[in-house]
Design an enzyme around this catalytic site. Structure first.
Site, short mmCIF file in Angstrom:
data_model
loop_
_atom_site.label_atom_id
_atom_site.label_comp_id
_atom_site.label_asym_id
_atom_site.label_seq_id
_atom_site.Cartn_x
_atom_site.Cartn_y
_atom_site.Cartn_z
CB CYS A 60 -0.85 0.08 1.08
SG CYS A 60 -2.60 1.54 1.30
CB CYS B 246 -2.14 5.05 3.49
SG CYS B 246 -1.95 3.03 4.30
CE LYS C 252 -7.59 -0.97 4.31
NZ LYS C 252 -6.77 -1.03 4.19
NE ARG D 202 -6.41 4.97 4.98
CZ ARG D 202 -6.12 5.85 5.05
NH1 ARG D 202 -5.69 6.92 4.23
NH2 ARG D 202 -4.70 6.04 5.69
CD GLU E 149 -13.86 -4.32 -4.13
OE1 GLU E 149 -13.44 -4.73 -4.75
OE2 GLU E 149 -13.93 -2.96 -4.14
CE LYS F 104 -7.26 -3.39 7.57
NZ LYS F 104 -5.86 -2.73 6.80
CB SER G 6 -4.73 -0.84 15.02
OG SER G 6 -5.53 0.09 14.59
C1 PBG Z 1 -3.19 0.22 4.90
C2 PBG Z 1 -3.40 -0.34 6.41
C3 PBG Z 1 -3.68 -0.10 6.89
C4 PBG Z 1 -4.05 -1.06 8.30
C5 PBG Z 1 -3.21 -2.15 7.03
N1 PBG Z 1 -2.94 -1.81 6.24
C6 PBG Z 1 -4.77 1.40 7.18
C7 PBG Z 1 -5.18 2.03 6.34
O1 PBG Z 1 -5.78 1.48 5.75
O2 PBG Z 1 -6.16 2.87 7.22
C8 PBG Z 1 -5.17 -1.31 9.23
C9 PBG Z 1 -4.66 -2.42 10.42
C10 PBG Z 1 -4.77 -1.81 11.54
O3 PBG Z 1 -5.49 -0.92 12.00
O4 PBG Z 1 -4.45 -2.19 12.64
N2 PBG Z 1 -4.04 0.87 4.23
#
Ligand code: PBG
Length: 327
Positions: free
Chosen positions: A119, A121, A194, A216, A232, A247, A273
């Site tokens: 990714c 970001c 996601k 996002r 998806e 996710k 997280s």
């Molecule tokens: C990258 C990514 C993210 C997470 C995993 N890969 C952040 C997002 O999409 O903002 C989040 C993982 C987590 O919250 O533990 N795009």
């Protein structure tokens, strides 16, 4: 009272309950996410994720050995560069933080299975997951970068790549690029399903990847939608995804079950997280019991159909599986 069927019979003793348990788990299916940053001799706790750290390259082996010793099968590496720019160039630089981390990790602790998060970001100055045109993330320009990121991670040693960008056509673009570079046997685990979620908040603190403006929602999915998640997943499988991820995990297990029933690929879920942070905070306040809650969250994910479980509690879960508390 006459009753022939008494469901409680099978719950009479611990031995019997374990014998007829429907969900079995294994440590080899756990994935532990690790944050790697620039600098030296750094093990820096992430304030919103107590017990999780940002590691500098030289100290990365410490956490890798600990993870491997616990019996966790796999790790997912996230890079946090010092230098961020509009094009996220450190994401695909051959000497970028993630590429160096992969190389070092594979060399020093070869027993683990290494997954690279693909990714942009964490690498862009604006914090969005791709290349901007105005304030909109341009899909097709981003695809070229994603393909480059994936190839660079695999060249550095990644055993599998996991695109988390939510661009259309990303799996096809990455598959073609990997194949062209001779990596036909490297699998892709797509973060296909996601959602745009507030549960990622602590991760964005950890990686400094919160978007500088907007959100996002023009690429990650609306959490009201179920059929779109299926769409998806099916699209990414058609494009060549080997595994499909849902996710976040905890509030999205309906999607795990539904996609598991409708497809024939292994299912992954990422307990993100915010899920971790809530458990930690609740336990610290004495409102919930941490060990019981993390075991229950994991077992319920597997019950929903998860084959691969990503979690910041991977080491703890491995320990509880050894102890026979779950699994
Ligand atoms: C990258 C990514 C993210 C997470 C995993 N890969 C952040 C997002 O999409 O903002 C989040 C993982 C987590 O919250 O533990 N795009």
């Amino acid at each position: 009272m006459e009753m022939t069927i008494r469901p409680r019979r099978l719950r009479t003793t611990a031995k019997l309950r374990k014998m007829v348990r429907e969900t079995r788990m294994d440590k080899s299916s756990l994935v532990y996410p690790i944050f790697v940053r620039e600098g030296e001799n750094i093990k820096e706790e992430i304030p919103t994720m107590p017990g999780q750290y940002r590691w500098s390259l030289d100290r990365l082996p410490e956490i890798l050995y600990e993870t491997a010793d616990a019996g966790v099968g796999s790790v997912m590496l996230f890079g946090i560069p010092d230098h961020k720019d509009e094009a996220g160039s450190q994401a695909y630089a051959c000497d970028g933080i993630i590429q160096r981390a992969m190389e070092k990790a594979k060399k020093e602790v070869p027993g683990l299975f290494y997954i690279g998060d693909v990714c942009m970001c964490e690498y862009t100055s604006h914090g969005h997951c791709g290349i901007l045109k105005g304030e909109y993330v341009d899909n097709d320009l981003t695809l070229e970068k994603l393909a480059q990121i994936a190839v660079s991670q695999v060249q550095a040693g990644a055993d599998m790549v996991a695109p988390s960008d939510m661009m259309d056509g990303h799996i096809q673009a990455i598959r073609e690029a990997l194949d062209k570079n001779g990596f036909v046997t490297t699998p892709i685990m797509s973060y296909a399903v996601k959602y745009a979620s507030a549960f990622y908040g602590p991760f964005r603190d950890a990686a400094g990847s919160a978007p500088a403006f907007g959100d996002r929602k023009s690429y990650q999915m609306d959490y009201h939608n179920r059929r779109e998640g299926m769409k998806e997943a099916l699209l990414d499988i058609e494009e060549g995804a080997d595994l499909i991820m849902v996710k976040p995990a905890m509030s999205y297990l309906d999607m795990v079950r539904e996609i598991k029933d409708a497809t024939d690929v292994p299912m992954a879920a990422y307990s993100v997280s915010g899920e971790y942070a809530m458990v930690k905070a609740g336990a610290k306040l004495g409102y919930v019991d941490e060990a019981s809650i993390l075991c229950e969250m994991a077992a319920c994910a597997y019950r929903a159909g998860v084959d691969v479980y990503m979690t910041y509690f991977a080491k703890e879960l491995a320990y509880f599986m050894d102890e026979g508390r779950i699994g």
